[in-house]
Design a protein around this motif. Structure first.
Motif, PDB file in Angstrom:
ATOM      1  N   ALA A 119      40.678  64.398 -91.964  1.00 33.05           N
ATOM      2  CA  ALA A 119      39.304  64.750 -91.572  1.00 33.05           C
ATOM      3  C   ALA A 119      38.552  65.488 -92.676  1.00 33.05           C
ATOM      4  CB  ALA A 119      39.331  65.590 -90.301  1.00 33.05           C
ATOM      5  N   HIS A 120      39.273  66.037 -93.639  1.00 31.89           N
ATOM      6  CA  HIS A 120      38.660  66.774 -94.754  1.00 31.89           C
ATOM      7  C   HIS A 120      39.202  66.225 -96.070  1.00 31.89           C
ATOM      8  CE1 HIS A 120      36.775  69.955 -92.271  1.00 31.89           C
ATOM      9  NE2 HIS A 120      37.816  69.782 -91.480  1.00 31.89           N
ATOM     10  N   PRO A 121      38.794  65.029 -96.447  1.00 31.19           N
ATOM     11  CA  PRO A 121      39.363  64.352 -97.625  1.00 31.19           C
ATOM     12  C   PRO A 121      39.283  65.211 -98.889  1.00 31.19           C
ATOM     13  CG  PRO A 121      37.909  62.886 -96.400  1.00 31.19           C
ATOM     14  CD  PRO A 121      37.717  64.243 -95.824  1.00 31.19           C
ATOM     15  N   GLY A 122      40.437  65.361 -99.537  1.00 30.39           N
ATOM     16  CA  GLY A 122      40.492  66.052-100.816  1.00 30.39           C
ATOM     17  C   GLY A 122      40.423  67.563-100.751  1.00 30.39           C
ATOM     18  N   ALA A 138      48.392  66.621 -90.786  1.00 30.15           N
ATOM     19  CA  ALA A 138      47.994  65.397 -91.487  1.00 30.15           C
ATOM     20  C   ALA A 138      46.650  64.893 -90.961  1.00 30.15           C
ATOM     21  CB  ALA A 138      49.074  64.328 -91.331  1.00 30.15           C
ATOM     22  N   GLU A 139      46.409  65.045 -89.658  1.00 30.22           N
ATOM     23  CA  GLU A 139      45.124  64.648 -89.075  1.00 30.22           C
ATOM     24  C   GLU A 139      43.987  65.487 -89.654  1.00 30.22           C
ATOM     25  OE1 GLU A 139      45.610  65.212 -84.904  1.00 30.22           O
ATOM     26  OE2 GLU A 139      46.898  63.454 -84.634  1.00 30.22           O
ATOM     27  N   LEU A 140      44.276  66.757 -89.870  1.00 35.95           N
ATOM     28  CA  LEU A 140      43.265  67.658 -90.424  1.00 35.95           C
ATOM     29  C   LEU A 140      42.962  67.297 -91.879  1.00 35.95           C
ATOM     30  CD1 LEU A 140      41.579  70.032 -89.522  1.00 35.95           C
ATOM     31  CD2 LEU A 140      43.463  71.563 -90.113  1.00 35.95           C
ATOM     32  N   ALA A 141      43.993  66.932 -92.625  1.00 37.62           N
ATOM     33  CA  ALA A 141      43.799  66.511 -94.021  1.00 37.62           C
ATOM     34  C   ALA A 141      42.943  65.248 -94.089  1.00 37.62           C
ATOM     35  CB  ALA A 141      45.155  66.288 -94.681  1.00 37.62           C
ATOM     36  N   THR A 162      43.389  77.072 -90.266  1.00 42.24           N
ATOM     37  CA  THR A 162      43.130  76.055 -91.298  1.00 42.24           C
ATOM     38  C   THR A 162      41.773  75.404 -91.054  1.00 42.24           C
ATOM     39  OG1 THR A 162      45.488  75.579 -91.050  1.00 42.24           O
ATOM     40  CG2 THR A 162      44.251  74.208 -92.578  1.00 42.24           C
ATOM     41  N   ARG A 163      41.493  75.058 -89.809  1.00 41.46           N
ATOM     42  CA  ARG A 163      40.197  74.453 -89.482  1.00 41.46           C
ATOM     43  C   ARG A 163      39.058  75.395 -89.847  1.00 41.46           C
ATOM     44  NH1 ARG A 163      40.624  71.100 -83.763  1.00 41.46           N
ATOM     45  NH2 ARG A 163      42.701  70.210 -84.111  1.00 41.46           N
ATOM     46  N   ALA A 164      39.218  76.672 -89.516  1.00 41.27           N
ATOM     47  CA  ALA A 164      38.165  77.644 -89.813  1.00 41.27           C
ATOM     48  C   ALA A 164      37.937  77.764 -91.315  1.00 41.27           C
ATOM     49  CB  ALA A 164      38.531  79.000 -89.215  1.00 41.27           C
ATOM     50  N   LEU A 165      39.005  77.733 -92.089  1.00 37.89           N
ATOM     51  CA  LEU A 165      38.876  77.821 -93.546  1.00 37.89           C
ATOM     52  C   LEU A 165      38.185  76.581 -94.108  1.00 37.89           C
ATOM     53  CD1 LEU A 165      42.437  79.226 -94.333  1.00 37.89           C
ATOM     54  CD2 LEU A 165      40.280  80.471 -94.578  1.00 37.89           C
ATOM     55  N   LEU A 166      38.527  75.411 -93.569  1.00 40.28           N
ATOM     56  CA  LEU A 166      37.931  74.163 -94.043  1.00 40.28           C
ATOM     57  C   LEU A 166      36.479  74.023 -93.608  1.00 40.28           C
ATOM     58  CD1 LEU A 166      40.968  71.804 -93.431  1.00 40.28           C
ATOM     59  CD2 LEU A 166      40.017  72.431 -95.663  1.00 40.28           C
ATOM     60  N   ASP A 167      36.144  74.640 -92.491  1.00 40.19           N
ATOM     61  CA  ASP A 167      34.750  74.616 -92.035  1.00 40.19           C
ATOM     62  C   ASP A 167      33.874  75.525 -92.883  1.00 40.19           C
ATOM     63  OD1 ASP A 167      35.275  72.789 -90.046  1.00 40.19           O
ATOM     64  OD2 ASP A 167      35.468  74.290 -88.451  1.00 40.19           O
ATOM     65  N   GLY A 168      34.499  76.398 -93.650  1.00 35.15           N
ATOM     66  CA  GLY A 168      33.771  77.286 -94.541  1.00 35.15           C
ATOM     67  C   GLY A 168      33.605  76.673 -95.920  1.00 35.15           C
ATOM     68  N   ALA A 169      33.465  77.540 -96.911  1.00 30.30           N
ATOM     69  CA  ALA A 169      33.091  77.074 -98.253  1.00 30.30           C
ATOM     70  C   ALA A 169      34.250  77.015 -99.233  1.00 30.30           C
ATOM     71  CB  ALA A 169      31.992  77.986 -98.804  1.00 30.30           C
ATOM     72  N   ALA A 170      35.481  77.156 -98.755  1.00 31.30           N
ATOM     73  CA  ALA A 170      36.626  77.108 -99.666  1.00 31.30           C
ATOM     74  C   ALA A 170      36.648  75.784-100.429  1.00 31.30           C
ATOM     75  CB  ALA A 170      37.922  77.270 -98.878  1.00 31.30           C
ATOM     76  N   ALA A 171      36.947  75.865-101.726  1.00 29.92           N
ATOM     77  CA  ALA A 171      37.024  74.644-102.533  1.00 29.92           C
ATOM     78  C   ALA A 171      38.206  73.788-102.080  1.00 29.92           C
ATOM     79  CB  ALA A 171      37.169  75.003-104.010  1.00 29.92           C
ATOM     80  N   HIS A 172      39.316  74.463-101.766  1.00 32.57           N
ATOM     81  CA  HIS A 172      40.525  73.732-101.374  1.00 32.57           C
ATOM     82  C   HIS A 172      41.449  74.684-100.619  1.00 32.57           C
ATOM     83  CE1 HIS A 172      43.185  70.207-101.859  1.00 32.57           C
ATOM     84  NE2 HIS A 172      44.159  71.093-101.748  1.00 32.57           N
ATOM     85  N   VAL A 173      42.152  74.157 -99.652  1.00 28.15           N
ATOM     86  CA  VAL A 173      43.131  74.933 -98.892  1.00 28.15           C
ATOM     87  C   VAL A 173      44.501  74.290 -99.084  1.00 28.15           C
ATOM     88  CG1 VAL A 173      43.879  75.721 -96.607  1.00 28.15           C
ATOM     89  CG2 VAL A 173      41.431  75.648 -97.172  1.00 28.15           C
ATOM     90  N   THR A 174      45.480  75.098 -99.434  1.00 30.92           N
ATOM     91  CA  THR A 174      46.870  74.636 -99.510  1.00 30.92           C
ATOM     92  C   THR A 174      47.634  75.330 -98.401  1.00 30.92           C
ATOM     93  OG1 THR A 174      46.772  74.294-101.902  1.00 30.92           O
ATOM     94  CG2 THR A 174      48.959  74.506-100.916  1.00 30.92           C
ATOM     95  N   ALA A 175      48.147  74.545 -97.463  1.00 24.17           N
ATOM     96  CA  ALA A 175      48.858  75.085 -96.310  1.00 24.17           C
ATOM     97  C   ALA A 175      50.353  74.846 -96.482  1.00 24.17           C
ATOM     98  CB  ALA A 175      48.363  74.418 -95.031  1.00 24.17           C
ATOM     99  N   VAL A 176      51.133  75.914 -96.457  1.00 26.17           N
ATOM    100  CA  VAL A 176      52.586  75.827 -96.599  1.00 26.17           C
ATOM    101  C   VAL A 176      53.209  75.990 -95.221  1.00 26.17           C
ATOM    102  CG1 VAL A 176      54.634  76.805 -97.685  1.00 26.17           C
ATOM    103  CG2 VAL A 176      52.473  76.740 -98.943  1.00 26.17           C
ATOM    104  N   GLU A 177      53.932  74.977 -94.790  1.00 21.88           N
ATOM    105  CA  GLU A 177      54.469  74.952 -93.427  1.00 21.88           C
ATOM    106  C   GLU A 177      55.914  74.459 -93.438  1.00 21.88           C
ATOM    107  OE1 GLU A 177      55.365  75.573 -90.071  1.00 21.88           O
ATOM    108  OE2 GLU A 177      53.180  75.840 -90.127  1.00 21.88           O
ATOM    109  N   LEU A 178      56.775  75.219 -92.777  1.00 22.10           N
ATOM    110  CA  LEU A 178      58.195  74.873 -92.713  1.00 22.10           C
ATOM    111  C   LEU A 178      58.507  73.934 -91.551  1.00 22.10           C
ATOM    112  CD1 LEU A 178      61.005  75.443 -93.962  1.00 22.10           C
ATOM    113  CD2 LEU A 178      61.167  77.441 -92.472  1.00 22.10           C
ATOM    114  N   ASP A 179      57.700  73.997 -90.498  1.00 26.38           N
ATOM    115  CA  ASP A 179      57.947  73.238 -89.275  1.00 26.38           C
ATOM    116  C   ASP A 179      57.417  71.809 -89.418  1.00 26.38           C
ATOM    117  OD1 ASP A 179      58.126  72.219 -86.704  1.00 26.38           O
ATOM    118  OD2 ASP A 179      57.366  74.034 -85.736  1.00 26.38           O
ATOM    119  N   ARG A 180      58.311  70.839 -89.424  1.00 24.92           N
ATOM    120  CA  ARG A 180      57.919  69.441 -89.642  1.00 24.92           C
ATOM    121  C   ARG A 180      56.950  68.939 -88.574  1.00 24.92           C
ATOM    122  NH1 ARG A 180      62.500  65.663 -91.873  1.00 24.92           N
ATOM    123  NH2 ARG A 180      62.076  67.119 -93.568  1.00 24.92           N
TER     124      ARG A 180
END
Length: 284
Positions: free
Chosen positions: A91-94, A86-89, A61-79
């Motif tokens: 750090a990369h507002p919006g 949430a910390e990553l979100a 996820t960090r690698a994708l956000l460090d790149g040029a993706a407009a938006h990343v949607t991460a689907v995670e089952l593990d609470r």
């Protein structure tokens, strides 16, 4: 929290008690250089909306956000991982949406605006059903870069008349160009799995067969490879009218499933669909 202030991946795992769970098929990729390498295999992400499944502590996820993706949607089952992400979100507002859900029940095409790509280190225990679901909707995606157990990756990319060639090979290659991109040893992951892993790239083919033909192909390949030692005239009996189906597709009934090309399976699937998916008079 800014991106620069984020803790290391190993610190994130420790802070959130993110010990990998076998029941969830978790094997975390914590080497940030490898995460960047996997993200790069997805090609140009400029302006793309990216779906990631099973992000865990968020290395890829960090690698994708460090790149040029407009938006990343991460689907995670593990609470536990959702809390870490949430910390990553923050750090990369919006640019990051974290969805706590079972990816098998998520309609990725409805969830993300176009243009869409999928990039993921897939949980081993659900990788194949996830892939088949995305193949059904392959026309909705620009491409996918997905990590599997190496054995599964080899099956996806296998050629006819090889031991690895099977139902998954046909479904994947029928809908996409499939490229074996990268092998990773067990030691790249925490905890190390017992097997190697591999990334496969998928480029959807121009023609979309539609849901009815895809369903026919699923039924056909399930029957053909369900008894792969049998000749096709025997293995396809479950579909009813096997001889007529083979004749309509111009295929000898003495052949076995693993000898057929994807194009030959396509001919048979179209013939199966043309008769309504079953032989006249066959029990429903």
């Amino acid at each position: 929290m800014t991106a620069a202030a984020l803790p290391s991946l190993r610190e994130t795992v420790a802070r959130h008690g993110l010990g990998a769970r076998k029941s969830l098929g978790q094997h975390f990729l914590l080497d940030e250089a490898l995460c960047r390498r996997v993200a790069a295999l997805a090609g140009d992400l400029s302006g793309r909306h990216v779906l990631e499944v099973g992000p865990g502590p968020g290395g890829l996820t960090r690698a994708l956000l460090d790149g040029a993706a407009a938006h990343v949607t991460a689907v995670e089952l593990d609470r536990r991982a959702v809390a870490a992400l949430a910390e990553l979100a923050e750090a990369h507002p919006g640019r990051l949406t974290v969805l706590e859900a079972d990816a098998l029940g998520v309609d990725a095409a409805a969830l993300l605006p176009a243009p869409r790509k999928i990039v993921a280190n897939l949980p081993y225990n659900v990788a194949t059903p996830l892939l088949v679901g995305w193949l059904r909707a392959a026309a909705a995606f620009e491409g996918m870069a997905l990590m599997f157990q190496q054995e599964v990756a080899e099956r996806i990319c296998a050629a006819p008349d090889t031991d690895a060639y099977g139902r998954l090979s046909v479904l994947a290659q029928w809908r996409c160009r499939c490229d074996f991109l990268l092998r990773l040893p067990p030691g790249a992951f925490s905890p190390p799995p017992k097997v190697w892993s591999a990334v496969v790239g998928f480029g959807p083919r121009a023609e979309d067969p539609g849901p009815a033909l895809f369903a026919a192909m699923e039924r056909l390949t399930a029957a053909a490879f369900g008894q792969r030692r049998k000749m096709l005239r025997g293995s396809l009996k479950a579909l009813g009218g096997a001889e007529a189906l083979l004749e309509a597709a111009g295929i000898e009934g003495t052949r076995r499933a693993e000898t057929l090309t994807v194009a030959e399976f396509d001919r048979m699937a179209r013939a199966l669909l043309a008769r309504g998916g079953q032989a006249p008079g066959a029990a429903r």
